[in-house]
Design a protein around this motif. Structure first.
Motif, PDB file in Angstrom:
ATOM      1  N   PHE A   1      31.182  -0.325 -10.130  1.00 30.62           N
ATOM      2  CA  PHE A   1      31.177   0.353 -11.427  1.00 30.62           C
ATOM      3  C   PHE A   1      31.712  -0.560 -12.535  1.00 30.62           C
ATOM      4  O   PHE A   1      32.527  -0.166 -13.366  1.00 30.62           O
ATOM      5  CB  PHE A   1      31.944   1.686 -11.313  1.00 30.62           C
ATOM      6  CG  PHE A   1      31.274   2.577 -10.309  1.00 30.62           C
ATOM      7  CD1 PHE A   1      30.353   3.518 -10.720  1.00 30.62           C
ATOM      8  CD2 PHE A   1      31.491   2.405  -8.958  1.00 30.62           C
ATOM      9  CE1 PHE A   1      29.667   4.275  -9.787  1.00 30.62           C
ATOM     10  CE2 PHE A   1      30.805   3.157  -8.012  1.00 30.62           C
ATOM     11  CZ  PHE A   1      29.896   4.102  -8.436  1.00 30.62           C
ATOM     12  N   SER A   2      31.191  -1.777 -12.495  1.00 29.72           N
ATOM     13  CA  SER A   2      31.602  -2.772 -13.492  1.00 29.72           C
ATOM     14  C   SER A   2      31.214  -2.296 -14.884  1.00 29.72           C
ATOM     15  O   SER A   2      30.210  -1.579 -15.044  1.00 29.72           O
ATOM     16  CB  SER A   2      30.888  -4.090 -13.207  1.00 29.72           C
ATOM     17  OG  SER A   2      31.041  -4.436 -11.853  1.00 29.72           O
ATOM     18  N   ASP A   3      31.983  -2.726 -15.873  1.00 27.29           N
ATOM     19  CA  ASP A   3      31.682  -2.329 -17.255  1.00 27.29           C
ATOM     20  C   ASP A   3      30.237  -2.721 -17.579  1.00 27.29           C
ATOM     21  O   ASP A   3      29.827  -3.858 -17.342  1.00 27.29           O
ATOM     22  CB  ASP A   3      32.650  -3.025 -18.217  1.00 27.29           C
ATOM     23  CG  ASP A   3      34.093  -2.599 -17.952  1.00 27.29           C
ATOM     24  OD1 ASP A   3      34.295  -1.440 -17.531  1.00 27.29           O
ATOM     25  OD2 ASP A   3      35.016  -3.416 -18.138  1.00 27.29           O
ATOM     26  N   PRO A   4      29.435  -1.790 -18.149  1.00 28.59           N
ATOM     27  CA  PRO A   4      27.992  -2.064 -18.333  1.00 28.59           C
ATOM     28  C   PRO A   4      27.660  -3.016 -19.473  1.00 28.59           C
ATOM     29  O   PRO A   4      26.605  -3.635 -19.461  1.00 28.59           O
ATOM     30  CB  PRO A   4      27.400  -0.672 -18.601  1.00 28.59           C
ATOM     31  CG  PRO A   4      28.533   0.188 -19.022  1.00 28.59           C
ATOM     32  CD  PRO A   4      29.775  -0.389 -18.421  1.00 28.59           C
ATOM     33  N   TRP A   5      28.506  -3.159 -20.467  1.00 29.80           N
ATOM     34  CA  TRP A   5      28.220  -4.016 -21.622  1.00 29.80           C
ATOM     35  C   TRP A   5      26.757  -3.859 -22.040  1.00 29.80           C
ATOM     36  O   TRP A   5      25.960  -4.798 -21.927  1.00 29.80           O
ATOM     37  CB  TRP A   5      28.545  -5.491 -21.316  1.00 29.80           C
ATOM     38  CG  TRP A   5      29.997  -5.734 -21.084  1.00 29.80           C
ATOM     39  CD1 TRP A   5      30.598  -6.004 -19.889  1.00 29.80           C
ATOM     40  CD2 TRP A   5      31.056  -5.693 -22.051  1.00 29.80           C
ATOM     41  NE1 TRP A   5      31.953  -6.140 -20.054  1.00 29.80           N
ATOM     42  CE2 TRP A   5      32.262  -5.956 -21.364  1.00 29.80           C
ATOM     43  CE3 TRP A   5      31.117  -5.452 -23.442  1.00 29.80           C
ATOM     44  CZ2 TRP A   5      33.500  -5.985 -21.997  1.00 29.80           C
ATOM     45  CZ3 TRP A   5      32.355  -5.488 -24.062  1.00 29.80           C
ATOM     46  CH2 TRP A   5      33.522  -5.749 -23.351  1.00 29.80           C
ATOM     47  N   PRO A   6      26.380  -2.680 -22.552  1.00 27.80           N
ATOM     48  CA  PRO A   6      24.958  -2.396 -22.817  1.00 27.80           C
ATOM     49  C   PRO A   6      24.338  -3.200 -23.962  1.00 27.80           C
ATOM     50  O   PRO A   6      23.128  -3.380 -23.975  1.00 27.80           O
ATOM     51  CB  PRO A   6      24.950  -0.892 -23.139  1.00 27.80           C
ATOM     52  CG  PRO A   6      26.346  -0.569 -23.545  1.00 27.80           C
ATOM     53  CD  PRO A   6      27.241  -1.534 -22.825  1.00 27.80           C
TER      54      PRO A   6
ATOM     55  N   HIS B   1      26.225  -8.829 -25.626  1.00 25.41           N
ATOM     56  CA  HIS B   1      27.346  -8.893 -24.681  1.00 25.41           C
ATOM     57  C   HIS B   1      26.888  -9.202 -23.250  1.00 25.41           C
ATOM     58  O   HIS B   1      27.669  -9.081 -22.308  1.00 25.41           O
ATOM     59  CB  HIS B   1      28.120  -7.576 -24.678  1.00 25.41           C
ATOM     60  CG  HIS B   1      28.882  -7.344 -25.934  1.00 25.41           C
ATOM     61  ND1 HIS B   1      29.059  -6.088 -26.475  1.00 25.41           N
ATOM     62  CD2 HIS B   1      29.507  -8.212 -26.769  1.00 25.41           C
ATOM     63  CE1 HIS B   1      29.769  -6.194 -27.592  1.00 25.41           C
ATOM     64  NE2 HIS B   1      30.046  -7.477 -27.789  1.00 25.41           N
ATOM     65  N   VAL B   2      25.626  -9.576 -23.109  1.00 23.97           N
ATOM     66  CA  VAL B   2      25.054  -9.743 -21.762  1.00 23.97           C
ATOM     67  C   VAL B   2      25.871 -10.694 -20.883  1.00 23.97           C
ATOM     68  O   VAL B   2      26.020 -10.483 -19.674  1.00 23.97           O
ATOM     69  CB  VAL B   2      23.564 -10.180 -21.864  1.00 23.97           C
ATOM     70  CG1 VAL B   2      23.416 -11.587 -22.430  1.00 23.97           C
ATOM     71  CG2 VAL B   2      22.862 -10.098 -20.531  1.00 23.97           C
TER      72      VAL B   2
ATOM     73  N   LEU C   1      29.216  -8.520 -15.158  1.00 22.18           N
ATOM     74  CA  LEU C   1      29.705  -9.241 -13.965  1.00 22.18           C
ATOM     75  C   LEU C   1      28.573  -9.674 -13.045  1.00 22.18           C
ATOM     76  O   LEU C   1      28.812 -10.349 -12.040  1.00 22.18           O
ATOM     77  CB  LEU C   1      30.730  -8.399 -13.202  1.00 22.18           C
ATOM     78  CG  LEU C   1      32.064  -8.117 -13.913  1.00 22.18           C
ATOM     79  CD1 LEU C   1      33.069  -7.475 -12.963  1.00 22.18           C
ATOM     80  CD2 LEU C   1      32.686  -9.372 -14.531  1.00 22.18           C
ATOM     81  N   THR C   2      27.315  -9.322 -13.393  1.00 19.22           N
ATOM     82  CA  THR C   2      26.175  -9.823 -12.614  1.00 19.22           C
ATOM     83  C   THR C   2      25.351 -10.808 -13.463  1.00 19.22           C
ATOM     84  O   THR C   2      24.205 -11.103 -13.124  1.00 19.22           O
ATOM     85  CB  THR C   2      25.287  -8.669 -12.100  1.00 19.22           C
ATOM     86  OG1 THR C   2      25.040  -7.760 -13.188  1.00 19.22           O
ATOM     87  CG2 THR C   2      25.935  -7.926 -10.964  1.00 19.22           C
TER      88      THR C   2
ATOM     89  N   LEU D   1      22.338  -1.047 -16.038  1.00 15.35           N
ATOM     90  CA  LEU D   1      23.058  -2.189 -15.465  1.00 15.35           C
ATOM     91  C   LEU D   1      22.509  -2.528 -14.079  1.00 15.35           C
ATOM     92  O   LEU D   1      22.418  -3.699 -13.706  1.00 15.35           O
ATOM     93  CB  LEU D   1      24.565  -1.885 -15.371  1.00 15.35           C
ATOM     94  CG  LEU D   1      25.415  -3.026 -14.793  1.00 15.35           C
ATOM     95  CD1 LEU D   1      25.384  -4.265 -15.696  1.00 15.35           C
ATOM     96  CD2 LEU D   1      26.860  -2.585 -14.556  1.00 15.35           C
ATOM     97  N   PHE D   2      22.117  -1.502 -13.336  1.00 16.73           N
ATOM     98  CA  PHE D   2      21.580  -1.743 -11.995  1.00 16.73           C
ATOM     99  C   PHE D   2      20.264  -2.514 -12.085  1.00 16.73           C
ATOM    100  O   PHE D   2      20.063  -3.502 -11.371  1.00 16.73           O
ATOM    101  CB  PHE D   2      21.378  -0.416 -11.258  1.00 16.73           C
ATOM    102  CG  PHE D   2      21.110  -0.598  -9.796  1.00 16.73           C
ATOM    103  CD1 PHE D   2      22.095  -1.080  -8.943  1.00 16.73           C
ATOM    104  CD2 PHE D   2      19.873  -0.289  -9.246  1.00 16.73           C
ATOM    105  CE1 PHE D   2      21.858  -1.266  -7.584  1.00 16.73           C
ATOM    106  CE2 PHE D   2      19.622  -0.471  -7.894  1.00 16.73           C
ATOM    107  CZ  PHE D   2      20.616  -0.948  -7.058  1.00 16.73           C
TER     108      PHE D   2
END
Ligand code: SAM
Length: 212
Positions: A116-121, A125-126, A130-131, A158-159
């Motif tokens: 549930f990492s912060d999504p930074w939508p 902020h890409v 964390l991916t 994010l997924f």
């Protein structure tokens, strides 16, 4: 996850250097010494209040776990809860997950968990996701050959982003779950705090796992 500053956080962290590390650079290449037994080390980047990593350490005594969190007051809550269990296979780190390769040696880690990492939508902020490829590079460096990455989220955007980012990186997917809690994996699944909160609201949980 934002929590208010806690006056007790700093003294608690200072009082427990045996469990919470604030200068992780000193342990580079030597992390096994922090544990009672030499066994594979798995880390969670962004452990939040530590529910997942504490439960994992209880469930799998044959694995060493390290929970990493960047926010002091949040990490202090994980520390407070971990102190109640006194687990020989758990260590906590207050540090930035972006610097993992500064405090873990190449191949020192067996598995990385992102939950549930912060999504930074926002697109600008890409690089903070964390991916994002720079993070993937760091995970690959610190992981053993074919080391595993597991990622769970409720955030579809994010997924999807992570599937593409990992695929472009050359990651080998072992499993992808579009509805984890209604899959065969549900029985073994250890819930995180966010996962519990979101699934209670009826939100779907996504998971991917694989290796570099
Ligand atoms: N993993 C927990 C869960 O599933 O309940 C917490 C999820 S919360 C949305 C994300 C956490 O990651 C926050 O506590 C945040 O402070 C932490 N975090 C974000 N970026 C980080 C970084 N670069 N290094 C370490 N922790 C980070």
């Amino acid at each position: 996850m934002r929590v208010r500053n806690k006056a007790w956080a700093e003294p608690l962290i200072e009082a427990h250097p045996e469990l919470m590390i604030t200068d992780p650079l000193q342990n580079k290449g030597d992390w096994q010494k922090r544990f009672k037994k030499k066994q594979p080390i798995r880390i969670e980047v962004g452990m939040g209040k530590g529910q997942f990593i504490i439960q994992m350490a209880l469930k799998y005594p044959q694995i060493n776990f390290i929970g990493i969190e960047i926010q002091r007051s949040v990490a202090a809550i994980a520390l407070r809860d971990a102190l109640e269990e006194s687990l020989p296979n758990l260590q906590l780190v207050l540090a930035d997950g972006a610097d993992l390769n500064e405090y873990f040696d190449n191949g020192e880690i067996d598995r990385v968990y992102l939950n549930f990492s912060d999504p930074w939508p926002k697109k600008r902020h890409v690089k903070r996701r964390l991916t994002y490829k720079s993070f993937l590079h760091v995970y690959q460096e610190i992981l053993v050959d074919h080391g595993v990455l597991e990622f769970k989220t409720d955030n579809q955007g994010l997924f999807e982003y992570s599937l593409v980012s990992l695929n472009n990186y050359g990651f080998v997917f072992d499993a992808v779950f579009l509805d984890l809690h209604h899959s065969e994996e549900a029985v073994e699944n250890v819930e995180t705090e966010y996962e519990h909160k979101f699934s209670a609201k009826g939100q779907r949980i996504y998971k991917l796992s694989g290796h570099f």
